[in-house]
Design a protein around this motif. Structure first.
Motif, PDB file in Angstrom:
ATOM      1  N   LEU A 117       0.846  -1.189   0.000  1.00  0.00           N
ATOM      2  CA  LEU A 117       0.000   0.000   0.000  1.00  0.00           C
ATOM      3  C   LEU A 117       0.885   1.244   0.000  1.00  0.00           C
ATOM      4  CD1 LEU A 117      -2.081  -2.195   0.962  1.00  0.00           C
ATOM      5  CD2 LEU A 117      -3.227  -0.334   2.131  1.00  0.00           C
ATOM      6  N   LYS A 118       0.292   2.361  -0.412  1.00  0.00           N
ATOM      7  CA  LYS A 118       1.071   3.602  -0.456  1.00  0.00           C
ATOM      8  C   LYS A 118       1.559   3.971   0.940  1.00  0.00           C
ATOM      9  CE  LYS A 118      -1.658   5.734  -4.167  1.00  0.00           C
ATOM     10  NZ  LYS A 118      -3.100   5.460  -3.994  1.00  0.00           N
ATOM     11  N   ALA A 119       2.792   4.452   1.007  1.00  0.00           N
ATOM     12  CA  ALA A 119       3.375   4.804   2.302  1.00  0.00           C
ATOM     13  C   ALA A 119       2.488   5.781   3.063  1.00  0.00           C
ATOM     14  CB  ALA A 119       4.777   5.371   2.108  1.00  0.00           C
ATOM     15  N   GLU A 120       1.804   6.702   2.354  1.00  0.00           N
ATOM     16  CA  GLU A 120       0.987   7.686   3.083  1.00  0.00           C
ATOM     17  C   GLU A 120      -0.253   7.056   3.723  1.00  0.00           C
ATOM     18  OE1 GLU A 120       1.311   8.351  -0.539  1.00  0.00           O
ATOM     19  OE2 GLU A 120      -0.618   9.187  -1.199  1.00  0.00           O
ATOM     20  N   VAL A 121      -0.630   5.867   3.272  1.00  0.00           N
ATOM     21  CA  VAL A 121      -1.778   5.174   3.877  1.00  0.00           C
ATOM     22  C   VAL A 121      -1.366   4.400   5.128  1.00  0.00           C
ATOM     23  CG1 VAL A 121      -3.559   3.402   3.486  1.00  0.00           C
ATOM     24  CG2 VAL A 121      -2.936   4.975   1.648  1.00  0.00           C
ATOM     25  N   VAL A 122      -0.133   3.872   5.132  1.00  0.00           N
ATOM     26  CA  VAL A 122       0.262   2.980   6.230  1.00  0.00           C
ATOM     27  C   VAL A 122       1.298   3.555   7.190  1.00  0.00           C
ATOM     28  CG1 VAL A 122      -0.274   0.871   4.961  1.00  0.00           C
ATOM     29  CG2 VAL A 122       2.041   1.820   4.846  1.00  0.00           C
ATOM     30  N   SER A 123       1.944   4.676   6.838  1.00  0.00           N
ATOM     31  CA  SER A 123       3.022   5.119   7.723  1.00  0.00           C
ATOM     32  C   SER A 123       2.441   5.493   9.090  1.00  0.00           C
ATOM     33  CB  SER A 123       3.808   6.272   7.110  1.00  0.00           C
ATOM     34  OG  SER A 123       3.055   7.443   7.165  1.00  0.00           O
ATOM     35  N   GLY A 124       3.106   5.057  10.116  1.00  0.00           N
ATOM     36  CA  GLY A 124       2.635   5.313  11.480  1.00  0.00           C
ATOM     37  C   GLY A 124       1.578   4.332  11.946  1.00  0.00           C
ATOM     38  N   LEU A 125       1.250   3.349  11.117  1.00  0.00           N
ATOM     39  CA  LEU A 125       0.214   2.376  11.479  1.00  0.00           C
ATOM     40  C   LEU A 125       0.570   1.643  12.772  1.00  0.00           C
ATOM     41  CD1 LEU A 125      -2.385   0.903  10.168  1.00  0.00           C
ATOM     42  CD2 LEU A 125      -0.771  -0.920   9.688  1.00  0.00           C
ATOM     43  N   ASP A 126      -0.420   1.527  13.667  1.00  0.00           N
ATOM     44  CA  ASP A 126      -0.183   0.846  14.935  1.00  0.00           C
ATOM     45  C   ASP A 126      -1.511   0.256  15.410  1.00  0.00           C
ATOM     46  OD1 ASP A 126       0.599  -0.026  17.398  1.00  0.00           O
ATOM     47  OD2 ASP A 126       0.961   1.972  18.240  1.00  0.00           O
ATOM     48  N   ILE A 127      -1.782  -0.973  14.952  1.00  0.00           N
ATOM     49  CA  ILE A 127      -3.040  -1.641  15.289  1.00  0.00           C
ATOM     50  C   ILE A 127      -2.735  -2.817  16.197  1.00  0.00           C
ATOM     51  CG2 ILE A 127      -5.016  -2.938  14.367  1.00  0.00           C
ATOM     52  CD1 ILE A 127      -4.635  -1.633  11.705  1.00  0.00           C
ATOM     53  N   MET A 128      -3.617  -3.075  17.141  1.00  0.00           N
ATOM     54  CA  MET A 128      -3.489  -4.310  17.916  1.00  0.00           C
ATOM     55  C   MET A 128      -4.754  -5.131  17.696  1.00  0.00           C
ATOM     56  SD  MET A 128      -1.679  -6.120  20.036  1.00  0.00           S
ATOM     57  CE  MET A 128      -0.631  -5.308  21.242  1.00  0.00           C
ATOM     58  N   ILE A 129      -4.573  -6.320  17.140  1.00  0.00           N
ATOM     59  CA  ILE A 129      -5.711  -7.223  16.986  1.00  0.00           C
ATOM     60  C   ILE A 129      -5.757  -8.167  18.177  1.00  0.00           C
ATOM     61  CG2 ILE A 129      -6.733  -9.065  15.583  1.00  0.00           C
ATOM     62  CD1 ILE A 129      -6.024  -7.589  13.156  1.00  0.00           C
ATOM     63  N   VAL A 130      -6.896  -8.200  18.837  1.00  0.00           N
ATOM     64  CA  VAL A 130      -7.112  -9.120  19.953  1.00  0.00           C
ATOM     65  C   VAL A 130      -8.069 -10.198  19.459  1.00  0.00           C
ATOM     66  CG1 VAL A 130      -7.988  -9.374  22.304  1.00  0.00           C
ATOM     67  CG2 VAL A 130      -6.763  -7.279  21.645  1.00  0.00           C
ATOM     68  N   ARG A 131      -7.540 -11.404  19.303  1.00  0.00           N
ATOM     69  CA  ARG A 131      -8.301 -12.502  18.715  1.00  0.00           C
ATOM     70  C   ARG A 131      -8.570 -13.587  19.760  1.00  0.00           C
ATOM     71  NH1 ARG A 131      -5.384 -16.940  14.745  1.00  0.00           N
ATOM     72  NH2 ARG A 131      -7.128 -18.385  14.624  1.00  0.00           N
ATOM     73  N   GLU A 132      -9.805 -14.040  19.834  1.00  0.00           N
ATOM     74  CA  GLU A 132     -10.136 -15.153  20.730  1.00  0.00           C
ATOM     75  C   GLU A 132      -9.557 -16.424  20.116  1.00  0.00           C
ATOM     76  OE1 GLU A 132     -11.673 -18.031  23.228  1.00  0.00           O
ATOM     77  OE2 GLU A 132     -11.979 -18.088  21.065  1.00  0.00           O
ATOM     78  N   LEU A 133      -9.013 -17.330  20.945  1.00  0.00           N
ATOM     79  CA  LEU A 133      -8.278 -18.471  20.374  1.00  0.00           C
ATOM     80  C   LEU A 133      -8.791 -19.853  20.741  1.00  0.00           C
ATOM     81  CD1 LEU A 133      -4.392 -17.946  20.521  1.00  0.00           C
ATOM     82  CD2 LEU A 133      -5.889 -17.953  18.528  1.00  0.00           C
ATOM     83  N   THR A 134      -9.742 -19.942  21.658  1.00  0.00           N
ATOM     84  CA  THR A 134     -10.102 -21.292  22.127  1.00  0.00           C
ATOM     85  C   THR A 134     -11.550 -21.674  21.845  1.00  0.00           C
ATOM     86  OG1 THR A 134     -10.520 -20.385  24.325  1.00  0.00           O
ATOM     87  CG2 THR A 134      -8.349 -21.334  23.938  1.00  0.00           C
ATOM     88  N   GLY A 135     -12.263 -20.834  21.105  1.00  0.00           N
ATOM     89  CA  GLY A 135     -13.663 -21.162  20.823  1.00  0.00           C
ATOM     90  C   GLY A 135     -13.961 -21.048  19.339  1.00  0.00           C
ATOM     91  N   ASP A 136     -15.246 -20.762  19.052  1.00  0.00           N
ATOM     92  CA  ASP A 136     -15.688 -20.482  17.681  1.00  0.00           C
ATOM     93  C   ASP A 136     -15.725 -21.754  16.831  1.00  0.00           C
ATOM     94  OD1 ASP A 136     -16.474 -19.003  15.439  1.00  0.00           O
ATOM     95  OD2 ASP A 136     -14.808 -17.593  15.533  1.00  0.00           O
ATOM     96  N   ILE A 137     -15.758 -21.568  15.543  1.00  0.00           N
ATOM     97  CA  ILE A 137     -15.880 -22.682  14.597  1.00  0.00           C
ATOM     98  C   ILE A 137     -14.647 -23.583  14.608  1.00  0.00           C
ATOM     99  CG2 ILE A 137     -14.937 -21.385  12.646  1.00  0.00           C
ATOM    100  CD1 ILE A 137     -17.350 -22.533  10.990  1.00  0.00           C
ATOM    101  N   TYR A 138     -13.546 -23.097  15.200  1.00  0.00           N
ATOM    102  CA  TYR A 138     -12.328 -23.917  15.309  1.00  0.00           C
ATOM    103  C   TYR A 138     -12.563 -25.138  16.196  1.00  0.00           C
ATOM    104  CZ  TYR A 138      -8.782 -21.006  13.041  1.00  0.00           C
ATOM    105  OH  TYR A 138      -7.998 -20.344  12.138  1.00  0.00           O
ATOM    106  N   PHE A 139     -13.386 -24.982  17.222  1.00  0.00           N
ATOM    107  CA  PHE A 139     -13.556 -26.066  18.193  1.00  0.00           C
ATOM    108  C   PHE A 139     -15.002 -26.529  18.339  1.00  0.00           C
ATOM    109  CE2 PHE A 139      -9.650 -23.836  19.406  1.00  0.00           C
ATOM    110  CZ  PHE A 139      -8.764 -24.903  19.523  1.00  0.00           C
TER     111      PHE A 139
END
Ligand code: IPM
Ligand code: MG
Length: 353
Positions: A117-139
């Motif tokens: 992606l263009k540098a002006e769209v992503v520069s300074g990007l700082d996201i934290m994804i918090v994902r549940e890991l022990t439920g859902d369709i996985y189990f």
């Protein structure tokens, strides 16, 4: 600090070897670090017939934290499902209740050009994804394929209980509170009842966190917004399946999947730390792998499990210094610089440290 080292398959052993150099330095400085290694994934299957041997699980249970390389490879793709390397990581998550997966997607200023992606769209990007890991369709049950050929039926079940939803949302709110105070909860409530429950629980819990701004977003819209305007996000909280997909998408915004660490935590701060890239069998054993995601995963370990922000900061600063000196492994080299090897990058971090 009792740390289980599970190198796994593919590039796992090479990148973990670089992280171990840093642990060795910290130990020499007097940090009470104790490590023990065990087999996992395809390597464990080859040696014992099981991807997650009882001995390995026992070591993990006796440890405070796990440094995990990667598992999997084409050699194992035709094995029965319960013998595949992926079973090891899913089994560890479930057996140890590592329910809270933190996946940061950060663009290092030194690497802003690495994204597609263009540098002006992503520069300074700082996201934290918090994902549940022990439920859902996985189990969820029931699951499986049944019936006669030509008429077969495949079933997986999306399943979440209110307590499961509540505990991951609390992690989401607390994470947002410690950062930009903005939480986006992802669901598909226009179609899936399970995720309507998710949204309702999120609204209820939001009352405990008046300082955090909660918004909701449908998962398809989130996939679009991540490439349209990714900097609108601070913390994103979501279920296991949506989180799997969105975190891969978010990682690629940074252009350097070889740079991204992750933590999978239980309710007491014990955690499994692993780079989010896989075992990369195509480049295994060639000294091409980027060890920085592994090293940054170790920094997360000191931050979250051992509450040693000082050590975490030091390791992260050393990584930045190695990048600032111009060193690039092949995945982030672009066309401008001559790539260095896994060991050269690891040694540069060690030197900066
Ligand atoms: C991940 C991986 C795993 C998952 C696989 C290897 C089972 O894709 O950690 O995101 O789907 O969770
Ligand atoms: Mg994934």
């Amino acid at each position: 600090m009792k740390i289980a080292l599970l190198a796994g398959d593919g590039i796992g052993p090479e990148i973990l070897a670089e992280a171990k150099k840093i642990l060795e330095i910290l130990r020499k400085e007097g940090q009470p670090i104790e490590t023990e290694e065990a087999l996992v994934g395809g390597a464990a299957y080859d040696a014992t017939g099981e991807p997650l041997p009882a001995k390995t699980l026992d070591l993990v249970k006796r440890s405070d934290a796990v440094l995990f390389g990667a598992v999997g490879g084409p050699r194992y793709d035709t094995l029965p499902r319960d013998k595949r390397p992926e079973k090891a990581i899913l089994g560890l998550r479930k057996e140890c209740d590592f329910f809270a997966n933190l996946r940061p997607a950060t663009v290092f200023p030194e690497l802003a050009d690495a994204s597609t992606l263009k540098a002006e769209v992503v520069s300074g990007l700082d996201i934290m994804i918090v994902r549940e890991l022990t439920g859902d369709i996985y189990f969820g049950q029931p699951r499986g394929v049944s019936g006669n050929k030509g008429e077969r039926v495949g079933i997986n079940t999306m399943h979440y209980t209110e307590p499961q939803i509540r505990r991951i949302l609390h992690v989401g709110f607390k994470t947002a509170r410690a950062r930009g105070k903005q939480l986006t909860s992802i669901d598909k409530m226009n179609v899936l009842e399970t995720t309507q429950l998710w949204r309702d629980v999120a609204d209820e819990i939001a009352r405990d966190y008046p300082d955090v701004r909660l918004s909701h977003m449908l998962v398809d819209n989130c996939a679009m917004q991540l490439v349209r305007n990714p900097r609108q996000f601070d913390v994103v909280v979501t279920g296991n399946m949506f989180g799997d997909i969105l975190s891969d998408e978010a990682s690629m915004l940074t252009g350097s999947i070889g740079m991204l660490p992750s933590a999978s935590l239980d309710a007491n701060g014990k955690g499994l730390y692993e780079p989010i890239h896989g075992s990369a069998p195509d480049i295994a054993g060639k000294g091409l792998a980027n060890p920085l995601a592994m090293i940054l995963s170790m920094a997360m370990m000191f931050r979250y499990t051992f509450q040693r922000a000082d050590i975490a900061d030091r390791i992260e600063k050393a990584v930045r210094a190695a990048l600032a000196s111009g060193l690039r492994t092949a995945d982030i080299a672009g066309t401008k610089s001559k790539p260095v090897t896994t060991t050269e990058m690891g040694s540069a971090v060690v030197k900066a440290l």
